[in-house]
Design a protein around this motif. Sequence first.
Motif, PDB file in Angstrom:
ATOM      1  N   ARG A 174       0.776  -1.113   0.106  1.00  0.00           N
ATOM      2  CA  ARG A 174       0.173   0.084  -0.051  1.00  0.00           C
ATOM      3  C   ARG A 174       0.794   1.162   0.100  1.00  0.00           C
ATOM      4  N   TRP A 175       1.778   1.194   0.884  1.00  0.00           N
ATOM      5  CA  TRP A 175       2.657   2.675   0.993  1.00  0.00           C
ATOM      6  C   TRP A 175       3.490   2.596  -0.243  1.00  0.00           C
TER       7      TRP A 175
ATOM      8  N   GLU B  44       1.065   4.151  -2.954  1.00  0.00           N
ATOM      9  CA  GLU B  44       0.765   5.370  -2.391  1.00  0.00           C
ATOM     10  C   GLU B  44       1.850   6.355  -3.014  1.00  0.00           C
TER      11      GLU B  44
ATOM     12  N   TRP C 210       1.714   9.436  -5.730  1.00  0.00           N
ATOM     13  CA  TRP C 210       2.071  10.747  -5.242  1.00  0.00           C
ATOM     14  C   TRP C 210       3.482  11.377  -6.194  1.00  0.00           C
TER      15      TRP C 210
ATOM     16  N   ARG D 104      -7.792   5.638  -8.030  1.00  0.00           N
ATOM     17  CA  ARG D 104      -6.532   6.511  -8.430  1.00  0.00           C
ATOM     18  C   ARG D 104      -5.993   6.544  -9.935  1.00  0.00           C
TER      19      ARG D 104
ATOM     20  N   ASN E 147       0.651  15.307  -1.306  1.00  0.00           N
ATOM     21  CA  ASN E 147      -0.535  15.365  -2.145  1.00  0.00           C
ATOM     22  C   ASN E 147      -0.448  16.811  -3.047  1.00  0.00           C
TER      23      ASN E 147
END
Length: 722
Positions: free
Chosen positions: A308-309, A312, A316, A346, A574
């Motif tokens: 997940r990280w 992410e 980003w 996303r 973000n």
Amino acid sequence: MDLVAADRPADALALTEAFLAKNRATADVLHLSGYAKVILERPQEALEDFRKAVKLEPDTPAYRNSLGIAAQMDGDHEQARRQFARACQLDGANPTYWFNLGNALRDLGTSAEAADAYEAALRHLPDDPEILNNLGIVLRDDGRVDEAVDIFRKARDLAGREPRILANLGIALMECADRDPDGEAEPLLKAAVAQSPDAERTEPLRALMQLYLWRGRGAQAVALARQLADRLSDDLTAQRSLAEALLNARMAEEASELAGVLCDQHPDNRDLALLHVRCLVEAHRYDEVMDLTDRLLAVSPGDLAVLRWRFEMLYWSDRSEQLATEFEQAKATYPDMHFAHLMESRLAFVENDLDLAIRCLNRYVEAGTAEGGILMELALNQIRAGYLTEGWGAYRRRHDSGAGTGSSSQGKEHNNASHPYLPIPIWHGEPLAGKRVFIMAEQGVGDEVMFGSCLPDLVAQAEHCIIECDPRLVPLYRRSFPESTIRPAIKSVDFSIFYRAYAWLGRPGGADVAVSAGDLPLYLRNSKSDFDVSAAFLKPRADRVDFWRRRFDEISGGRPVVGISWQGSLISSNRLTDYQNLETWAPMLRDAGFCMINLQSRRFKESIEAVQKSHGLAVAYWDDVDLHNDFDEAAAYIAALDAAIGPVTFTAQLAGAVGTRTFVPMSGQAWVCCGFPDRIPFYQQVKTFRRRPGSSWVPAMRSIVSELRATLHAGSTVPRGM
């Protein structure tokens, strides 16, 4: 007993042993022997004496109580509970037995039963601060925090400035539903730290650090975290707290370094490794994130938290193609991946398929795994797509989920449960004729200005408006809304946190209803046709606008005067994809024939000097204007420009509010566009130019320069701000 009372337990023990060597053991002598051994911290030997005493006289409650104390010292909390409970059965009027039973139950993790025992003790000794303090602790542990606060207050009033009680009251206030609206916790925790013995300062220090983190006072939180880390140099929790405090204070580089050291010291600690990943993401050290997640996944290929990280970070850092590839591989391997719908949303957003992005996020939320930030992401995507009624309605979740600003808690019956600090009802769009309305400031100053575009509508509807705003906006707002009352918000030193102190609203001269500024669009901008705004709704000082126009004319040589910013003060993952590098723009701006003026409020001189040296682009700036703090002067400065260029920051919002023609490059579709393809509709003069995520900024910048040259060509009469 006289020797024990005289603090001579060793002598007392010697005397009892001599007696027992010559005489038949009696329960009272065995009890005295055990008591001396307890004081000498020899609990296992004490247990033997107390067991013998209880065997001789099983219905003597004092012996049961002492056996329980020795068992508790020896770590046998269940045995302690049984003995204390029996003592209470034998003598239910003795508060000491009930107190000890409460302690044993608390050690066993049964907070509700422990609270019952402490309350039984208080029936016989109602003003004992120690019993009250322990009752407050278990009430807090059981989630009954409001009750705990009342109990701790009573204990404090009885015990004076006892540091443990002060610390517990401060911690409970922090955990209350309304999050200490009167700011009582901080002085209590400070007093507890100052008055505690050195060995007992750790807990109030931790609590004070957490309070500073919650209030956005990052530097103070870090200072306390450093104290804790120095005091507890071998304590992993203290060192980790320092890394987390640094991360929350946006000191991501230092947090990354410390987390890396801790990971080296504890290579098998997964939680530390995940913290290191978070720090590296916030420090924008993306290549290191790739290396670290590669190593972690090599050891634990199915670690979904690491995946997940990693995903992410890819999102980003604008690496959408790699994200799509790796996500499809992971989904095939781990079909039950709980965050699959989030990543699908996303990827759909990157492809500008907002309807699909919304559907995927809805599936993620329906699965019950979505945190508050994801609920807000869904709301913003709905607004982004132009579904304004649904989007603004969902945007109210920020009050309850922790995704936005403002406190959330249980409130009075007549009030919105998310605003317990208000003594008046929340406005829900009903007619305002004859009513006084209070508009609460929230979020950053850019959002304040954007939502401020709704204020003229509200002023026209209500009998009177009381408008709260960032203290730096007060002069500008008072000039722009002269018929309203303007009140400065009470904010933290760095302007990031609002302190809600609104008791005055319920008094004469207060207001009838209140509304958060961010909720105004729900009632005033819920369809595209509602965005019929004037060119300028904020009015800078005319004399200062003239001053800056003369200054700009002195250096412009007749060229159009264009202000430029390239990033905001807040650098976070973000926002980073919407920020640019001045080096990329420099060649196009140099040849455009404009007089360039700096609009960056911070960290700009080095970039300006670099592009001057490498590309010959001159960007003028003046040290006597503070664009970060003096918003009244900043408004005049920006209103004097012919045009402004920059990302969606406070600078661009202020430019739109004073009526300056503004060109905003952005990555993808921003939620502030509310479904409009090429403008931010809260302002008449703000036009957007999008780039596809993952692609170059050059085409967007070329379009901006081309349009600027067409509209601001030399010799034309160009309307400026105001």
